[in-house]
Design a protein around this motif. Structure first.
Motif, mmCIF file in Angstrom:
data_model
loop_
_atom_site.group_PDB
_atom_site.id
_atom_site.type_symbol
_atom_site.label_atom_id
_atom_site.label_comp_id
_atom_site.label_asym_id
_atom_site.label_seq_id
_atom_site.Cartn_x
_atom_site.Cartn_y
_atom_site.Cartn_z
ATOM 1 N N ARG A 100 2.801 8.021 2.735
ATOM 2 C CA ARG A 100 1.621 7.568 3.489
ATOM 3 C C ARG A 100 0.714 8.745 3.807
ATOM 4 N N ALA A 101 1.291 9.866 4.209
ATOM 5 C CA ALA A 101 0.480 11.043 4.517
ATOM 6 C C ALA A 101 -0.254 11.541 3.276
ATOM 7 N N ALA A 102 0.391 11.471 2.125
ATOM 8 C CA ALA A 102 -0.228 11.935 0.879
ATOM 9 C C ALA A 102 -1.397 11.059 0.460
ATOM 10 N N MET A 103 -1.418 9.812 0.955
ATOM 11 C CA MET A 103 -2.498 8.884 0.602
ATOM 12 C C MET A 103 -3.787 9.143 1.365
ATOM 13 N N ILE A 104 -3.725 9.878 2.450
ATOM 14 C CA ILE A 104 -4.904 10.091 3.280
ATOM 15 C C ILE A 104 -5.956 10.870 2.495
ATOM 16 N N GLY A 105 -7.139 10.295 2.401
ATOM 17 C CA GLY A 105 -8.227 10.906 1.646
ATOM 18 C C GLY A 105 -8.252 10.539 0.179
ATOM 19 N N SER A 106 -7.277 9.732 -0.269
ATOM 20 C CA SER A 106 -7.189 9.389 -1.688
ATOM 21 C C SER A 106 -8.038 8.167 -2.019
ATOM 22 N N ASN A 107 -8.370 8.045 -3.304
ATOM 23 C CA ASN A 107 -9.060 6.857 -3.773
ATOM 24 C C ASN A 107 -8.034 5.776 -4.106
ATOM 25 N N MET A 108 -8.526 4.587 -4.472
ATOM 26 C CA MET A 108 -7.655 3.441 -4.672
ATOM 27 C C MET A 108 -6.663 3.644 -5.822
ATOM 28 N N ASP A 109 -7.118 4.199 -6.936
ATOM 29 C CA ASP A 109 -6.227 4.364 -8.089
ATOM 30 C C ASP A 109 -5.060 5.295 -7.764
ATOM 31 N N ARG A 110 -5.354 6.420 -7.123
ATOM 32 C CA ARG A 110 -4.277 7.354 -6.776
ATOM 33 C C ARG A 110 -3.347 6.738 -5.735
ATOM 34 N N THR A 111 -3.908 5.972 -4.819
ATOM 35 C CA THR A 111 -3.093 5.299 -3.810
ATOM 36 C C THR A 111 -2.095 4.350 -4.465
ATOM 37 N N MET A 112 -2.540 3.624 -5.495
ATOM 38 C CA MET A 112 -1.629 2.705 -6.178
ATOM 39 C C MET A 112 -0.514 3.462 -6.897
ATOM 40 N N VAL A 113 -0.851 4.574 -7.527
ATOM 41 C CA VAL A 113 0.171 5.373 -8.201
ATOM 42 C C VAL A 113 1.206 5.861 -7.195
ATOM 43 N N LEU A 114 0.744 6.380 -6.065
ATOM 44 C CA LEU A 114 1.660 6.867 -5.034
ATOM 45 C C LEU A 114 2.519 5.725 -4.488
ATOM 46 N N MET A 115 1.901 4.578 -4.273
ATOM 47 C CA MET A 115 2.620 3.412 -3.757
ATOM 48 C C MET A 115 3.734 2.987 -4.715
ATOM 49 N N PHE A 116 3.388 2.801 -5.989
ATOM 50 C CA PHE A 116 4.358 2.297 -6.958
ATOM 51 C C PHE A 116 5.462 3.319 -7.203
ATOM 52 N N ASP A 117 5.119 4.599 -7.210
ATOM 53 C CA ASP A 117 6.145 5.626 -7.367
ATOM 54 C C ASP A 117 7.101 5.619 -6.178
ATOM 55 N N ASP A 118 6.542 5.490 -4.978
ATOM 56 C CA ASP A 118 7.366 5.527 -3.778
ATOM 57 C C ASP A 118 8.324 4.342 -3.725
ATOM 58 N N LEU A 119 7.873 3.202 -4.233
ATOM 59 C CA LEU A 119 8.703 1.998 -4.208
ATOM 60 C C LEU A 119 9.589 1.869 -5.449
ATOM 61 N N GLY A 120 9.494 2.829 -6.359
ATOM 62 C CA GLY A 120 10.311 2.786 -7.561
ATOM 63 C C GLY A 120 9.895 1.713 -8.541
ATOM 64 N N LEU A 121 8.610 1.401 -8.569
ATOM 65 C CA LEU A 121 8.095 0.349 -9.441
ATOM 66 C C LEU A 121 7.417 0.955 -10.667
ATOM 67 N N ALA A 122 7.511 0.245 -11.781
ATOM 68 C CA ALA A 122 6.842 0.670 -13.004
ATOM 69 C C ALA A 122 5.328 0.565 -12.833
ATOM 70 N N HIS A 123 4.602 1.410 -13.570
ATOM 71 C CA HIS A 123 3.142 1.397 -13.500
ATOM 72 C C HIS A 123 2.578 0.267 -14.362
ATOM 73 N N ASP A 124 2.879 -0.956 -13.975
ATOM 74 C CA ASP A 124 2.348 -2.127 -14.673
ATOM 75 C C ASP A 124 0.893 -2.318 -14.257
ATOM 76 N N ARG A 125 -0.031 -2.267 -15.226
ATOM 77 C CA ARG A 125 -1.454 -2.295 -14.911
ATOM 78 C C ARG A 125 -1.853 -3.571 -14.186
ATOM 79 N N SER A 126 -1.299 -4.692 -14.621
ATOM 80 C CA SER A 126 -1.638 -5.959 -13.977
ATOM 81 C C SER A 126 -1.176 -5.984 -12.522
ATOM 82 N N ALA A 127 0.050 -5.498 -12.282
ATOM 83 C CA ALA A 127 0.582 -5.479 -10.920
ATOM 84 C C ALA A 127 -0.198 -4.511 -10.046
ATOM 85 N N MET A 128 -0.611 -3.377 -10.607
ATOM 86 C CA MET A 128 -1.369 -2.404 -9.833
ATOM 87 C C MET A 128 -2.768 -2.919 -9.510
ATOM 88 N N ASP A 129 -3.380 -3.613 -10.459
ATOM 89 C CA ASP A 129 -4.685 -4.222 -10.194
ATOM 90 C C ASP A 129 -4.575 -5.277 -9.090
#
Length: 220
Positions: free
Chosen positions: A42-71
């Motif tokens: 959460r701290a790493a997300m501060i100041g980030s744009n939406m795309d980077r926030t999604m990458v950080l979110m999915f990595d933190d939750l152990g989820l694959a970078h599925d484009r449809s799910a991230m959108d």
């Protein structure tokens, strides 16, 4: 003493205390994805744009970078945050007075935010559009978002000023790095996370008492 050619303001955590709102919407998104964000992510997300926030979110939750799910995550987060923005956004201490002082002095201004245009427009209902000559949002820099210098370089270019003659006001490590890389003098007023202070940065606890003369003094 010379005054700033322009003042470039970040939004979330700098002018308005909206990071608390993002805490809620990000937690809601994580829960909908079956997990919970770690404080470090959460701290790493501060100041980030939406795309980077999604990458950080999915990595933190152990989820694959599925484009449809991230959108879909982006849509969820935008909708939930917009709902919360409409409920009201508190000012950061001293921010409203500084905006008014800069406006009264006739100094050009820009809003430079990683938040996307649709949400920024909702926030501007609270902040006031008339305070800014230009606004640069996270989805308007061709993916070259903070901490890259591009958002601040674009703001200076649109205002017709040199970044070295500008003061940027920021609260996060990501945003402060962006403004410094663009060549601005950066007034750093941390909100939720500490900011490493590097060359061209000046630390202050709040914006209370800051006026145009004080901003000019930062330029030496």
């Amino acid at each position: 003493m010379r005054g700033p050619a322009a003042v470039l303001f970040d939004m979330d955590g700098t002018l308005i205390d909206s990071e608390k709102v993002w805490d809620v919407s990000l937690a809601d998104l994580a829960a909908s994805l079956g997990g919970a964000l770690t404080p470090e992510t959460r701290a790493a997300m501060i100041g980030s744009n939406m795309d980077r926030t999604m990458v950080l979110m999915f990595d933190d939750l152990g989820l694959a970078h599925d484009r449809s799910a991230m959108d879909e995550g982006c849509r969820f987060l935008t909708k939930r945050t917009e709902e919360l923005f409409h409920e009201g956004l508190p000012w950061r201490p001293g921010a409203a007075d500084l905006l008014a002082a800069v406006k009264a002095a006739g100094v050009p201004t820009a809003l430079v935010t990683s938040t996307e245009r649709a949400l920024t427009e909702v926030a501007l209902d609270t902040i006031g559009r008339d305070f800014f000559d230009v606004t640069i949002c996270g989805d308007e820099v061709d993916g070259r978002n903070k901490p890259l210098p591009d958002p601040y370089l674009k703001a200076a270019r649109l205002l017709g000023v040199e970044p070295a003659d500008c003061v940027a006001v920021e609260d996060s490590p990501t945003g402060s790095a962006s403004a410094a890389a663009a060549g601005c003098t950066v007034l750093v007023v941390p909100c939720d996370v500490d900011v490493p202070i590097g060359p061209g940065m000046v630390l202050r606890e709040t914006l209370v008492g800051v006026d145009v003369a004080a901003l000019g003094a930062l330029l030496g």
